[in-house]
Design an enzyme around this catalytic site. Sequence first.
Site, mmCIF file in Angstrom:
data_model
loop_
_atom_site.group_PDB
_atom_site.id
_atom_site.type_symbol
_atom_site.label_atom_id
_atom_site.label_comp_id
_atom_site.label_asym_id
_atom_site.label_seq_id
_atom_site.Cartn_x
_atom_site.Cartn_y
_atom_site.Cartn_z
ATOM 1 N N ASP A 14 0.807 -1.227 0.000
ATOM 2 C CA ASP A 14 0.000 0.000 0.000
ATOM 3 C C ASP A 14 0.839 1.276 0.000
ATOM 4 O O ASP A 14 0.447 2.302 0.572
ATOM 5 C CB ASP A 14 -0.957 0.024 1.210
ATOM 6 N N LYS A 17 1.870 2.139 -5.173
ATOM 7 C CA LYS A 17 2.383 1.560 -6.418
ATOM 8 C C LYS A 17 1.431 1.792 -7.582
ATOM 9 O O LYS A 17 1.849 2.088 -8.698
ATOM 10 C CB LYS A 17 2.608 0.046 -6.246
ATOM 11 N N GLY A 41 -4.586 -4.251 -3.714
ATOM 12 C CA GLY A 41 -5.600 -3.218 -3.957
ATOM 13 C C GLY A 41 -4.866 -1.952 -4.329
ATOM 14 O O GLY A 41 -4.166 -1.382 -3.501
ATOM 15 N N HIS A 42 -4.956 -1.546 -5.589
ATOM 16 C CA HIS A 42 -4.204 -0.390 -6.085
ATOM 17 C C HIS A 42 -5.171 0.735 -6.452
ATOM 18 O O HIS A 42 -6.040 0.560 -7.300
ATOM 19 C CB HIS A 42 -3.351 -0.801 -7.295
ATOM 20 N N GLN A 223 1.904 -5.981 -3.365
ATOM 21 C CA GLN A 223 2.430 -6.163 -2.006
ATOM 22 C C GLN A 223 3.712 -5.339 -1.843
ATOM 23 O O GLN A 223 3.957 -4.429 -2.627
ATOM 24 C CB GLN A 223 2.693 -7.646 -1.699
HETATM 25 P P1 GDP Z 1 -0.767 0.377 -3.544
HETATM 26 O O1 GDP Z 1 -1.357 -0.886 -3.057
HETATM 27 O O2 GDP Z 1 0.712 0.448 -3.323
HETATM 28 O O3 GDP Z 1 -1.130 0.722 -4.955
HETATM 29 O O4 GDP Z 1 -1.377 1.527 -2.621
HETATM 30 P P2 GDP Z 1 -2.939 1.688 -2.179
HETATM 31 O O5 GDP Z 1 -3.682 2.235 -3.320
HETATM 32 O O6 GDP Z 1 -3.428 0.456 -1.540
HETATM 33 O O7 GDP Z 1 -2.773 2.740 -1.012
HETATM 34 C C1 GDP Z 1 -2.218 3.991 -1.234
HETATM 35 C C2 GDP Z 1 -3.246 5.028 -0.795
HETATM 36 O O8 GDP Z 1 -2.628 6.297 -0.760
HETATM 37 C C3 GDP Z 1 -4.408 5.186 -1.754
HETATM 38 O O9 GDP Z 1 -5.560 5.533 -1.032
HETATM 39 C C4 GDP Z 1 -3.968 6.338 -2.669
HETATM 40 O O10 GDP Z 1 -5.055 7.037 -3.246
HETATM 41 C C5 GDP Z 1 -3.264 7.198 -1.654
HETATM 42 N N1 GDP Z 1 -2.181 8.031 -2.162
HETATM 43 C C6 GDP Z 1 -1.204 7.743 -3.038
HETATM 44 N N2 GDP Z 1 -0.314 8.738 -3.124
HETATM 45 C C7 GDP Z 1 -0.737 9.700 -2.273
HETATM 46 C C8 GDP Z 1 -0.225 10.965 -1.865
HETATM 47 O O11 GDP Z 1 0.829 11.424 -2.291
HETATM 48 N N3 GDP Z 1 -0.944 11.655 -0.926
HETATM 49 C C9 GDP Z 1 -2.109 11.185 -0.399
HETATM 50 N N4 GDP Z 1 -2.748 11.928 0.487
HETATM 51 N N5 GDP Z 1 -2.612 9.992 -0.744
HETATM 52 C C10 GDP Z 1 -1.927 9.252 -1.657
HETATM 53 P P1 IMO Z 2 -0.903 -4.112 -2.282
HETATM 54 O O1 IMO Z 2 -0.506 -4.608 -3.662
HETATM 55 C C1 IMO Z 2 -0.901 -4.611 2.018
HETATM 56 C C2 IMO Z 2 -0.775 -8.693 3.563
HETATM 57 C C3 IMO Z 2 -2.018 -9.127 4.317
HETATM 58 C C4 IMO Z 2 -1.368 -10.070 5.322
HETATM 59 C C5 IMO Z 2 -0.292 -10.756 4.486
HETATM 60 C C6 IMO Z 2 -0.682 -12.089 3.914
HETATM 61 O O2 IMO Z 2 -2.203 -3.408 -2.267
HETATM 62 O O3 IMO Z 2 0.213 -3.352 -1.664
HETATM 63 P P2 IMO Z 2 -2.283 -12.755 1.891
HETATM 64 O O4 IMO Z 2 -3.741 -12.524 1.688
HETATM 65 O O5 IMO Z 2 -1.423 -12.193 0.830
HETATM 66 O O6 IMO Z 2 -1.955 -14.192 2.169
HETATM 67 O O7 IMO Z 2 -1.945 -11.982 3.272
HETATM 68 O O8 IMO Z 2 0.011 -9.859 3.434
HETATM 69 N N1 IMO Z 2 -1.035 -8.178 2.190
HETATM 70 C C7 IMO Z 2 -1.024 -6.885 1.880
HETATM 71 N N2 IMO Z 2 -0.882 -5.793 2.646
HETATM 72 N N3 IMO Z 2 -1.038 -4.474 0.683
HETATM 73 C C8 IMO Z 2 -1.146 -5.563 -0.120
HETATM 74 O O9 IMO Z 2 -1.154 -5.468 -1.463
HETATM 75 C C9 IMO Z 2 -1.188 -6.839 0.484
HETATM 76 N N4 IMO Z 2 -1.322 -8.088 0.017
HETATM 77 C C10 IMO Z 2 -1.206 -8.898 1.070
HETATM 78 O O10 IMO Z 2 -2.633 -8.034 4.948
HETATM 79 O O11 IMO Z 2 -0.718 -9.350 6.332
HETATM 80 MG MG MG Z 3 -2.869 -1.566 -1.784
#
Ligand code: GDP
Ligand code: IMO
Ligand code: MG
Length: 427
Positions: A14, A17, A41-42, A223
């Site tokens: 998270d 990416k 979840g992106h 991840q």
């Molecule tokens: P990923 O899994 O690495 O793609 O990241 P996620 O989407 O799960 O989580 C990143 C969160 O941060 C999301 O809610 C994005 O909309 C938010 N986000 C990304 N870059 C920024 C930033 O520079 N500032 C803020 N406030 N939110 C951001």
């Molecule tokens: P993105 O791509 C954050 C974590 C789960 C748990 C561990 C194992 O959005 O960054 P799993 O279901 O993969 O067997 O769970 O890994 N986990 C993540 N945490 N972002 C993710 O993906 C994750 N994918 C798995 O919360 O701790």
């Molecule tokens: Mg994510």
Amino acid sequence: MNKRVVIIGTQWGDEGKGKITDYLANQADVVVRSQGGNNAGHTIIFNNNKFALHLIPSGIFNPNIINIMANGMVINPQALLQEIDALKTRGITDFKLYISDRAHVVMPYHIDLDGLFEDIKGENAVGTTKKGIGPAYADKVSRIGIRMSDLLDENTLGKKLEVSLEFANILLSAKNCKIYTKEELLAVYLEYGRDLKKYICDTSMLLNKEIDFGKNILFEGAQGSMLCIDHGTYPYVTSSSPTSASIPLNTGIAPNLINEVIGVTKAYTTRVGEGVFPTEFIDDVSDTIRKIGKEYGTTTGRPRRIGWLDMVVLKHVKRINGLTGLGIMLLDVLTGVEKIKICTSYSLDGKEIDYIPADYEQYKRCVPIFEEYPGWKENITKVRSFDELPENCKNYLRNIEKKSEVNIAIFSVGPDREQTVMLKNIF
Ligand code: GDP
Ligand code: IMO
Ligand code: MG
């Protein structure tokens, strides 16, 4: 010059990416997801639209981009079809998507087993996303997995289901869980196969052809490196390797083809699920960061745990990935925080160390040693160059570069595509 660029998470997932992949996708011809499944979840935000992608690569919004779901992924076909439908409903109808014939299929019994294993582990549960990811990879390694190509042939799928189910049902019945029959799954999964047939191909051949044509390729990590099955905080990890080293294996390209590895890093740290997290803190500041950063899981909605930036982690991750640049994300979220901390080393049983112990119990005993930096109060969400940043913010970024020994290639001051500043040409 054409390039192959890898986007990886340097923390526990998270990191942002999806946002960076979407941002860089306008310079890419191909975007590839190489591992994981819908545990990811992106989030992508542009033109007042917010999308959450779980399986589909983040290049999907550009009709000219080839999006590949490569052989290292584990794919839940039902979830994928729902994701495709959801995009279509929102007007994303013109896209190029290809799915590896060698990618493994997440079956309903994998999801049940994921929940069952977590229950059995009890207080030692990993806190998985319960999407069946671990059991699907376990079947792959046990050589009883079902692959995307199997969904295209009734005979093959029938035979493979018989074997796979024999193992799954032993475990499920032992714990009085629902067991599955071949008959109830065969027709449904053949139907998924028919629906997905037009996307399924040998994606290694496709990808290598695009490379030979001189196209720009972007690999979208899922991840984070600290969730790596080998180099992460085992056993509190995911079941694949989200590192740059895994890209060649998981996509079918040669290892020497990777040119750049961008480590996407939050300006602080978050973690969902269980497991050691040395710089975690729980107070008013962490509550505010969670609120402003909207730190709730994109896949499960769970509140994310909050911690300070950890240089021991970043250096570990730099070493195993060969980072060539950093993407510092959610910098805006730290606005108003009076004193910002960076962990520079750990104290383990009274001794200062700068590495991550393999022994999980030892790692749990590590106490972070912090340096403190003065924060800034200015709103930075409209900043579009390094020079516009407040002095204390510049200072914080310079220290990240100095301590990690990696240059910042990009920084982000808000969730929108526009709120991104490039400091170095990546492609
Ligand atoms: P990923 O899994 O690495 O793609 O990241 P996620 O989407 O799960 O989580 C990143 C969160 O941060 C999301 O809610 C994005 O909309 C938010 N986000 C990304 N870059 C920024 C930033 O520079 N500032 C803020 N406030 N939110 C951001
Ligand atoms: P993105 O791509 C954050 C974590 C789960 C748990 C561990 C194992 O959005 O960054 P799993 O279901 O993969 O067997 O769970 O890994 N986990 C993540 N945490 N972002 C993710 O993906 C994750 N994918 C798995 O919360 O701790
Ligand atoms: Mg994510």
